[in-house]
Design a protein around this motif. Structure first.
Motif, PDB file in Angstrom:
ATOM      1  N   ASP A  34       4.340  10.169  -7.032  1.00  0.00           N
ATOM      2  CA  ASP A  34       5.388  10.483  -8.007  1.00  0.00           C
ATOM      3  C   ASP A  34       4.785  10.768  -9.374  1.00  0.00           C
ATOM      4  OD1 ASP A  34       7.269  10.122  -6.038  1.00  0.00           O
ATOM      5  OD2 ASP A  34       7.855   8.101  -6.703  1.00  0.00           O
ATOM      6  N   GLU A  35       3.800   9.977  -9.786  1.00  0.00           N
ATOM      7  CA  GLU A  35       3.149  10.194 -11.078  1.00  0.00           C
ATOM      8  C   GLU A  35       2.410  11.519 -11.094  1.00  0.00           C
ATOM      9  OE1 GLU A  35       0.652   6.843 -11.812  1.00  0.00           O
ATOM     10  OE2 GLU A  35       2.327   5.457 -11.988  1.00  0.00           O
ATOM     11  N   GLN A  36       1.775  11.865  -9.982  1.00  0.00           N
ATOM     12  CA  GLN A  36       1.028  13.105  -9.906  1.00  0.00           C
ATOM     13  C   GLN A  36       1.965  14.310  -9.990  1.00  0.00           C
ATOM     14  OE1 GLN A  36      -1.082  13.737  -6.221  1.00  0.00           O
ATOM     15  NE2 GLN A  36      -2.758  14.749  -7.301  1.00  0.00           N
ATOM     16  N   SER A  37       3.097  14.257  -9.301  1.00  0.00           N
ATOM     17  CA  SER A  37       4.028  15.384  -9.348  1.00  0.00           C
ATOM     18  C   SER A  37       4.676  15.489 -10.731  1.00  0.00           C
ATOM     19  CB  SER A  37       5.090  15.258  -8.261  1.00  0.00           C
ATOM     20  OG  SER A  37       5.851  14.092  -8.436  1.00  0.00           O
TER      21      SER A  37
ATOM     22  N   PHE B 175       0.827  -1.202   0.000  1.00  0.00           N
ATOM     23  CA  PHE B 175       0.000   0.000   0.000  1.00  0.00           C
ATOM     24  C   PHE B 175       0.864   1.256   0.000  1.00  0.00           C
ATOM     25  CE2 PHE B 175      -2.206   3.378   2.295  1.00  0.00           C
ATOM     26  CZ  PHE B 175      -3.334   3.517   1.505  1.00  0.00           C
ATOM     27  N   LYS B 176       1.914   1.268   0.830  1.00  0.00           N
ATOM     28  CA  LYS B 176       2.802   2.432   0.882  1.00  0.00           C
ATOM     29  C   LYS B 176       3.519   2.638  -0.449  1.00  0.00           C
ATOM     30  CE  LYS B 176       3.722   2.582   5.828  1.00  0.00           C
ATOM     31  NZ  LYS B 176       4.751   2.488   6.879  1.00  0.00           N
ATOM     32  N   ASN B 177       3.965   1.540  -1.070  1.00  0.00           N
ATOM     33  CA  ASN B 177       4.636   1.646  -2.369  1.00  0.00           C
ATOM     34  C   ASN B 177       3.688   2.186  -3.429  1.00  0.00           C
ATOM     35  OD1 ASN B 177       7.069   0.712  -1.383  1.00  0.00           O
ATOM     36  ND2 ASN B 177       6.692  -1.408  -1.973  1.00  0.00           N
ATOM     37  N   ALA B 178       2.450   1.717  -3.433  1.00  0.00           N
ATOM     38  CA  ALA B 178       1.470   2.193  -4.410  1.00  0.00           C
ATOM     39  C   ALA B 178       1.155   3.670  -4.189  1.00  0.00           C
ATOM     40  CB  ALA B 178       0.201   1.361  -4.329  1.00  0.00           C
ATOM     41  N   ALA B 179       1.045   4.076  -2.936  1.00  0.00           N
ATOM     42  CA  ALA B 179       0.779   5.478  -2.632  1.00  0.00           C
ATOM     43  C   ALA B 179       1.945   6.355  -3.077  1.00  0.00           C
ATOM     44  CB  ALA B 179       0.520   5.653  -1.141  1.00  0.00           C
TER      45      ALA B 179
END
Length: 64
Positions: free
Chosen positions: A48-51, A39-43
């Motif tokens: 990262d994708e959003q930034s 879950f932490k890795n996916a978040a």
């Protein structure tokens, strides 16, 4: 009301031990830990994708 005291925690632990047994609990905790890690890795990847998308949008706006 709503807070767990020492007695309540001992009762909860005793019930869990009775239900699952001593051998099954480490397997459950291992599964829970790996689930939290995923879950932490996916978040983090989502962040990262959003930034990266924001940087790309800002770059495109500067070109105009």
């Amino acid at each position: 009301m709503g807070r767990f005291g020492v007695t309540e925690w001992i009762l909860v632990i005793a019930v869990v031990l009775l239900l699952f047994g001593g051998k099954k609990i480490p397997e459950l905790m291992k599964g829970l830990g790996s689930g939290i890690k995923e879950f932490k890795n996916a978040a983090k990847e989502g962040s990262d994708e959003q930034s990266a998308a924001k940087k790309q949008t800002a770059t495109e706006e500067n070109k105009l």
